[in-house]
Each structure stands twice: as structure tokens, then as C-alpha cells.
Design a protein around this motif. Sequence first.
Motif, PDB file in Angstrom:
ATOM      1  N   PHE A 156       8.714   1.969   1.395  1.00 20.82           N
ATOM      2  CA  PHE A 156       9.429   0.691   1.382  1.00 20.82           C
ATOM      3  C   PHE A 156       9.537   0.031   2.757  1.00 20.82           C
ATOM      4  O   PHE A 156      10.359  -0.868   2.950  1.00 20.82           O
ATOM      5  CB  PHE A 156      10.822   0.838   0.748  1.00 20.82           C
ATOM      6  CG  PHE A 156      10.784   1.400  -0.644  1.00 20.82           C
ATOM      7  CD1 PHE A 156      10.217   0.682  -1.682  1.00 20.82           C
ATOM      8  CD2 PHE A 156      11.268   2.669  -0.900  1.00 20.82           C
ATOM      9  CE1 PHE A 156      10.158   1.197  -2.967  1.00 20.82           C
ATOM     10  CE2 PHE A 156      11.217   3.206  -2.173  1.00 20.82           C
ATOM     11  CZ  PHE A 156      10.653   2.470  -3.212  1.00 20.82           C
ATOM     12  N   ASP A 157       8.699   0.432   3.702  1.00 18.21           N
ATOM     13  CA  ASP A 157       8.667  -0.248   5.004  1.00 18.21           C
ATOM     14  C   ASP A 157       8.066  -1.642   4.882  1.00 18.21           C
ATOM     15  O   ASP A 157       8.382  -2.540   5.647  1.00 18.21           O
ATOM     16  CB  ASP A 157       7.835   0.550   6.009  1.00 18.21           C
ATOM     17  CG  ASP A 157       8.625   1.653   6.685  1.00 18.21           C
ATOM     18  OD1 ASP A 157       9.837   1.761   6.431  1.00 18.21           O
ATOM     19  OD2 ASP A 157       8.018   2.416   7.469  1.00 18.21           O
ATOM     20  N   ILE A 158       7.125  -1.811   3.945  1.00 15.81           N
ATOM     21  CA  ILE A 158       6.381  -3.064   3.761  1.00 15.81           C
ATOM     22  C   ILE A 158       5.684  -3.455   5.062  1.00 15.81           C
ATOM     23  O   ILE A 158       5.686  -4.623   5.474  1.00 15.81           O
ATOM     24  CB  ILE A 158       7.277  -4.198   3.223  1.00 15.81           C
ATOM     25  CG1 ILE A 158       8.186  -3.681   2.104  1.00 15.81           C
ATOM     26  CG2 ILE A 158       6.426  -5.346   2.681  1.00 15.81           C
ATOM     27  CD1 ILE A 158       9.103  -4.710   1.518  1.00 15.81           C
ATOM     28  N   LYS A 163       0.850  -1.192   0.000  1.00 13.51           N
ATOM     29  CA  LYS A 163       0.000   0.000   0.000  1.00 13.51           C
ATOM     30  C   LYS A 163       0.885   1.241   0.000  1.00 13.51           C
ATOM     31  O   LYS A 163       1.919   1.284   0.665  1.00 13.51           O
ATOM     32  CB  LYS A 163      -0.889  -0.011   1.245  1.00 13.51           C
ATOM     33  CG  LYS A 163      -2.015   1.017   1.230  1.00 13.51           C
ATOM     34  CD  LYS A 163      -3.116   0.619   0.272  1.00 13.51           C
ATOM     35  CE  LYS A 163      -4.279   1.598   0.325  1.00 13.51           C
ATOM     36  NZ  LYS A 163      -5.277   1.337  -0.739  1.00 13.51           N
ATOM     37  N   ASP A 164       0.479   2.262  -0.736  1.00 13.19           N
ATOM     38  CA  ASP A 164       1.359   3.415  -0.979  1.00 13.19           C
ATOM     39  C   ASP A 164       0.952   4.695  -0.243  1.00 13.19           C
ATOM     40  O   ASP A 164       1.349   5.788  -0.628  1.00 13.19           O
ATOM     41  CB  ASP A 164       1.407   3.717  -2.483  1.00 13.19           C
ATOM     42  CG  ASP A 164       2.039   2.595  -3.284  1.00 13.19           C
ATOM     43  OD1 ASP A 164       2.849   1.844  -2.717  1.00 13.19           O
ATOM     44  OD2 ASP A 164       1.714   2.470  -4.478  1.00 13.19           O
ATOM     45  N   ASP A 165       0.185   4.601   0.826  1.00 18.01           N
ATOM     46  CA  ASP A 165      -0.339   5.798   1.490  1.00 18.01           C
ATOM     47  C   ASP A 165       0.749   6.768   1.936  1.00 18.01           C
ATOM     48  O   ASP A 165       0.602   7.986   1.837  1.00 18.01           O
ATOM     49  CB  ASP A 165      -1.179   5.408   2.705  1.00 18.01           C
ATOM     50  CG  ASP A 165      -2.489   4.745   2.321  1.00 18.01           C
ATOM     51  OD1 ASP A 165      -2.837   4.771   1.123  1.00 18.01           O
ATOM     52  OD2 ASP A 165      -3.158   4.187   3.205  1.00 18.01           O
ATOM     53  N   SER A 210       4.756   1.597   1.565  1.00 15.50           N
ATOM     54  CA  SER A 210       4.793   1.886   3.003  1.00 15.50           C
ATOM     55  C   SER A 210       3.967   0.858   3.768  1.00 15.50           C
ATOM     56  O   SER A 210       4.333   0.460   4.876  1.00 15.50           O
ATOM     57  CB  SER A 210       4.290   3.303   3.284  1.00 15.50           C
ATOM     58  OG  SER A 210       3.014   3.508   2.716  1.00 15.50           O
ATOM     59  N   GLY A 211       2.843   0.434   3.188  1.00 14.69           N
ATOM     60  CA  GLY A 211       2.099  -0.683   3.733  1.00 14.69           C
ATOM     61  C   GLY A 211       0.954  -0.320   4.651  1.00 14.69           C
ATOM     62  O   GLY A 211       0.849   0.805   5.162  1.00 14.69           O
ATOM     63  N   ALA A 212       0.079  -1.294   4.855  1.00 13.71           N
ATOM     64  CA  ALA A 212      -1.070  -1.157   5.753  1.00 13.71           C
ATOM     65  C   ALA A 212      -1.552  -2.552   6.128  1.00 13.71           C
ATOM     66  O   ALA A 212      -1.153  -3.553   5.520  1.00 13.71           O
ATOM     67  CB  ALA A 212      -2.195  -0.365   5.088  1.00 13.71           C
ATOM     68  N   ALA A 213      -2.394  -2.610   7.144  1.00 13.70           N
ATOM     69  CA  ALA A 213      -3.044  -3.868   7.519  1.00 13.70           C
ATOM     70  C   ALA A 213      -4.488  -3.556   7.874  1.00 13.70           C
ATOM     71  O   ALA A 213      -4.789  -2.477   8.413  1.00 13.70           O
ATOM     72  CB  ALA A 213      -2.329  -4.528   8.692  1.00 13.70           C
ATOM     73  N   ASP A 270       5.096   5.952  12.161  1.00  9.93           N
ATOM     74  CA  ASP A 270       6.224   6.569  11.455  1.00  9.93           C
ATOM     75  C   ASP A 270       6.373   5.975  10.059  1.00  9.93           C
ATOM     76  O   ASP A 270       7.481   5.727   9.581  1.00  9.93           O
ATOM     77  CB  ASP A 270       7.520   6.392  12.252  1.00  9.93           C
ATOM     78  CG  ASP A 270       7.833   4.926  12.538  1.00  9.93           C
ATOM     79  OD1 ASP A 270       6.970   4.061  12.286  1.00  9.93           O
ATOM     80  OD2 ASP A 270       8.952   4.644  13.026  1.00  9.93           O
ATOM     81  N   ALA A 271       5.252   5.750   9.409  1.00 13.06           N
ATOM     82  CA  ALA A 271       5.250   5.086   8.099  1.00 13.06           C
ATOM     83  C   ALA A 271       6.133   5.809   7.098  1.00 13.06           C
ATOM     84  O   ALA A 271       6.172   7.040   7.054  1.00 13.06           O
ATOM     85  CB  ALA A 271       3.823   5.007   7.568  1.00 13.06           C
TER      86      ALA A 271
END
Length: 324
Positions: free
Chosen positions: A127-129, A93-95, A100-103, A123-124
Motif C-alpha cells: 500500500f505504498d503506491i 504493482k504487487d511485488d 507496493s508499486g513500481a516505476a 523499503d517497499a
Amino acid sequence: QQLCSSNELTKLIISDPPNVNQSGFANAVSGDTAVVGATTGPYDTGRAFVFVRTSAGWTQQATLTASDPGGGDGFGHSVAVSGDTAVVGAGDKDDAGQSSGAAYVFVRVGDVWTQQAKLTASDAAAFDIFGGSVAVSGDTAVIGAWGDNSNSGAVYVFTRSGTVWTQQAKLIAPDPAVDDYFARSVAVVGDTVVVGVPFHDAPNSQNDPNGLDIGAAYVFFRSGGVWTQQAQLIASDAAYDEVFGYSVALSGNTVVVGATLDSQVNAYLSGSAYVFVRSGGAWTQQAKLIASDAADNDNFGESVTGSGDTAVVGVRFHTNAGVL
């Protein structure tokens, strides 16, 4: 010791298969409920499917989708379920920047599943995934972000009060390093979290290349809302590039850790899994599990799970077809 069987008990088939060609990418089970992730779907948005078991067998109960679907989000890449709560990761997810990711948290009332929350890191960053790995136990959700800080990785713990989820902690390794992939796998039961770090290097790896990518798993324990590291788990026969920690599972005081690239005497990259048990606050290795028919490139330990006194180990490339 082989904890495998080639006997197929049940085959779960999606009832709405169009545009779903990677169902089974991730799966989780809690009692009579199973959740299956599918990273593709309409416009590559991804989906997750819920199955329930009755006396008549397994039937599909629901299809889970994100409230804000986007192409290539990776929704369904990771899934977890605990009772009437399911968590689905969307690591791409690219927010807050690319991947950067999400769940997403879903809850069941009766037979109906609805989205309760969308979780993101405080602290998103790109590329954190975040959501690359997920786990849930009751009112605690654990979200892995193995891409955090140049792939050193991090784990975020969220807790639920009523219907509201808040971030309780961010867990990192005490010795973080670039490309360790801390949080490649996560597990949680109650106040205990286990985090797999498959590319962890031994302290002397700069002088001894055999210490590269031996892998590790970290155990964290919560007391009074505060998380502290309880143990670092290392294989008793740790060796180069075993990627110990590629998968982890937790049941009570027992942890199973997969080392999918471990090589046996006559089986290159056949894989293995290690069992650790806790007594008080101390963890010790109890057993090393290998397949009785271990073969080159089987990758035994690609996935692991456990319940009570039973462990199940996935062997992704066994006879080129895979087996549990």
C-alpha cells in the motif's frame, strides 16, 4: 487571471485502441514528444503511448508496456518525459505486497523505445503506491509513494549513471502526519524537487478545524548529492479543505501549485492555482490564478504545468467537459 483557451489545437488518438478506454489518464510533454498514459488495456495491464510532432503534425511513435505486466498494476496512472527518457508509474504493482508499486524507465534510440529499468523502493511495503506520481529531469527520476507510512507519504530520488539507476535519497516531510498524502504530486528540474501535500494540516488544526487540509508544497534542493528542504510553500489565504498541492509544476525558479477545491466568493469549489518564485534560496508567492468564468465545482487546478513565463491550468469539470 485566466490562463485558459477553449480552442483545441490537436487531438491525439491511439492507433491501437482495443481494450483502451482510459487513454489520457495521465500525460506529459517534453519538446516535440508527448507521453499519454492509459490505465487499462489487455487484462487491465495498462499502457503508455508516445507521440512525436513533425512538420506534418503529431503521430504515434510507440506503445510502452511493462516487461512484467500484471492485471490491475496501474501502469500508466502517472507518466513523465524528459528528452529521450520516459518514466511510467505502476502504483498498484504487487511485488512487495499489495499496491507496493513500481516505476518503469524507457529510453529512445532513434525512433525505438526500450525499457531501461524497473524502479522499486529500497523499503517497499504494501500500500505504498510507489509510482503514484512520477517526474524526470535528465538523469534524475523522482517517484512519489503517497501511501508510505499510513499515507503520510514519501518521495524517492533515483539517479542514472550510464544505463544504471540507483536510489539516491528518500524524502519525507519534516512534519509527517497520517493521511497527508505527501507526494500526491511531484516535479523536478535539475537539482530542485517540489512535492505536493494536499491534505497537510495547519499546526493549530487541533484547536481550529479551519486549518484542516489546507495543503502545502515542499521544495527540496540537491547539493553534492545531498537533498535538503529549502522551503515549505503555503497559500497566502490558506483555508479549510483547499487541498493546495494537489498538483505542482516547476520551471526554472517558478513553481505553480494547484488548489483544486479552493472556493471563490461566488464559486464553490471552483479552484485556483498559486505561483511562487525563487530568489536566491527564498520563495515568495507572486500571484494567485483563478478563472475569469469560475463556477461551482469546476476544480480549476486539477492539473498544472508551466514553461518559462507561461502557466497552463487544467479545469476538470468546467462546463462538465473540462478545459485548459
